[in-house]
Motif scaffolding. Structure first.
Motif, mmCIF file in Angstrom:
data_model
loop_
_atom_site.group_PDB
_atom_site.id
_atom_site.type_symbol
_atom_site.label_atom_id
_atom_site.label_comp_id
_atom_site.label_asym_id
_atom_site.label_seq_id
_atom_site.Cartn_x
_atom_site.Cartn_y
_atom_site.Cartn_z
ATOM 1 N N MET A 151 0.849 -1.174 0.000
ATOM 2 C CA MET A 151 0.000 0.000 0.000
ATOM 3 C C MET A 151 0.892 1.234 0.000
ATOM 4 O O MET A 151 1.919 1.272 0.668
ATOM 5 N N ARG A 152 0.466 2.239 -0.747
ATOM 6 C CA ARG A 152 1.180 3.509 -0.778
ATOM 7 C C ARG A 152 0.165 4.621 -0.559
ATOM 8 O O ARG A 152 -0.903 4.621 -1.169
ATOM 9 N N ILE A 153 0.499 5.557 0.311
ATOM 10 C CA ILE A 153 -0.399 6.652 0.662
ATOM 11 C C ILE A 153 0.248 7.967 0.269
ATOM 12 O O ILE A 153 1.427 8.198 0.565
ATOM 13 N N THR A 154 -0.517 8.818 -0.390
ATOM 14 C CA THR A 154 -0.037 10.158 -0.697
ATOM 15 C C THR A 154 -1.098 11.173 -0.295
ATOM 16 O O THR A 154 -2.297 10.883 -0.328
ATOM 17 N N ILE A 155 -0.637 12.346 0.090
ATOM 18 C CA ILE A 155 -1.523 13.452 0.432
ATOM 19 C C ILE A 155 -1.184 14.604 -0.504
ATOM 20 O O ILE A 155 -0.027 15.052 -0.551
ATOM 21 N N ASP A 156 -2.158 15.081 -1.242
ATOM 22 C CA ASP A 156 -1.954 16.211 -2.149
ATOM 23 C C ASP A 156 -2.023 17.485 -1.320
ATOM 24 O O ASP A 156 -3.100 17.928 -0.932
ATOM 25 N N SER A 157 -0.875 18.072 -1.067
ATOM 26 C CA SER A 157 -0.808 19.265 -0.214
ATOM 27 C C SER A 157 -1.442 20.483 -0.875
ATOM 28 O O SER A 157 -1.759 21.458 -0.197
ATOM 29 N N ASN A 158 -1.631 20.430 -2.188
ATOM 30 C CA ASN A 158 -2.299 21.542 -2.882
ATOM 31 C C ASN A 158 -3.813 21.475 -2.729
ATOM 32 O O ASN A 158 -4.504 22.451 -2.982
ATOM 33 N N VAL A 159 -4.323 20.331 -2.307
ATOM 34 C CA VAL A 159 -5.761 20.132 -2.147
ATOM 35 C C VAL A 159 -6.168 20.144 -0.673
ATOM 36 O O VAL A 159 -7.234 20.634 -0.322
ATOM 37 N N CYS A 160 -5.316 19.646 0.212
ATOM 38 C CA CYS A 160 -5.623 19.529 1.639
ATOM 39 C C CYS A 160 -6.026 20.879 2.234
ATOM 40 O O CYS A 160 -5.390 21.901 1.974
ATOM 41 N N ILE A 161 -7.100 20.859 3.031
ATOM 42 C CA ILE A 161 -7.569 22.083 3.694
ATOM 43 C C ILE A 161 -7.340 22.043 5.208
ATOM 44 O O ILE A 161 -7.721 22.961 5.920
ATOM 45 N N GLY B 185 -0.934 22.847 10.126
ATOM 46 C CA GLY B 185 -2.261 22.295 10.314
ATOM 47 C C GLY B 185 -2.772 21.429 9.185
ATOM 48 O O GLY B 185 -3.929 21.034 9.179
ATOM 49 N N PHE B 186 -1.915 21.117 8.223
ATOM 50 C CA PHE B 186 -2.325 20.289 7.096
ATOM 51 C C PHE B 186 -1.973 18.827 7.347
ATOM 52 O O PHE B 186 -1.074 18.517 8.124
ATOM 53 N N GLY B 187 -2.691 17.932 6.678
ATOM 54 C CA GLY B 187 -2.473 16.507 6.840
ATOM 55 C C GLY B 187 -1.070 16.094 6.435
ATOM 56 O O GLY B 187 -0.495 16.626 5.484
ATOM 57 N N ALA B 188 -0.518 15.144 7.189
ATOM 58 C CA ALA B 188 0.818 14.631 6.908
ATOM 59 C C ALA B 188 0.878 13.180 7.380
ATOM 60 O O ALA B 188 0.112 12.760 8.251
ATOM 61 N N LEU B 189 1.788 12.441 6.778
ATOM 62 C CA LEU B 189 2.019 11.062 7.203
ATOM 63 C C LEU B 189 3.065 11.047 8.306
ATOM 64 O O LEU B 189 4.037 11.806 8.256
ATOM 65 N N LEU B 190 2.859 10.207 9.286
ATOM 66 C CA LEU B 190 3.877 10.042 10.320
ATOM 67 C C LEU B 190 5.109 9.391 9.682
ATOM 68 O O LEU B 190 4.976 8.564 8.775
ATOM 69 N N PRO B 191 6.298 9.749 10.117
ATOM 70 C CA PRO B 191 7.515 9.155 9.554
ATOM 71 C C PRO B 191 7.476 7.633 9.632
ATOM 72 O O PRO B 191 7.097 7.053 10.660
#
Length: 64
Positions: free
Chosen positions: A1-11, A30-36
């Motif tokens: 599984m691979r997870i990505t967060i689009d920082s240009n879309v995250c509110i 305050g934007f979503g991020a993956l834990l290391p």
């Protein structure tokens, strides 16, 4: 599984961190991020639910 967060879309709603706190957090702005080390979801069964809970669909979960 691979997870990505689009920082240009995250509110910064924080639903990902509330749903799967073992994988997601919020960065200093305050934007979503993956834990290391959790980029693969770490086997957390709530990762896909966290992606669905995102109000702007900023999270993508793909199978390797």
């Amino acid at each position: 599984m691979r997870i990505t967060i689009d920082s240009n879309v995250c509110i910064g709603a924080g639903q990902c961190a509330l749903t799967a706190p073992g994988v997601f957090t919020q960065d200093d702005d305050g934007f979503g991020a993956l834990l290391p080390g959790r980029e693969d979801g770490a086997g957390d069964p709530l990762v896909r639910e966290a992606a669905r809970a995102c109000p702007v669909q900023a999270i993508t979960v793909t199978d390797d």
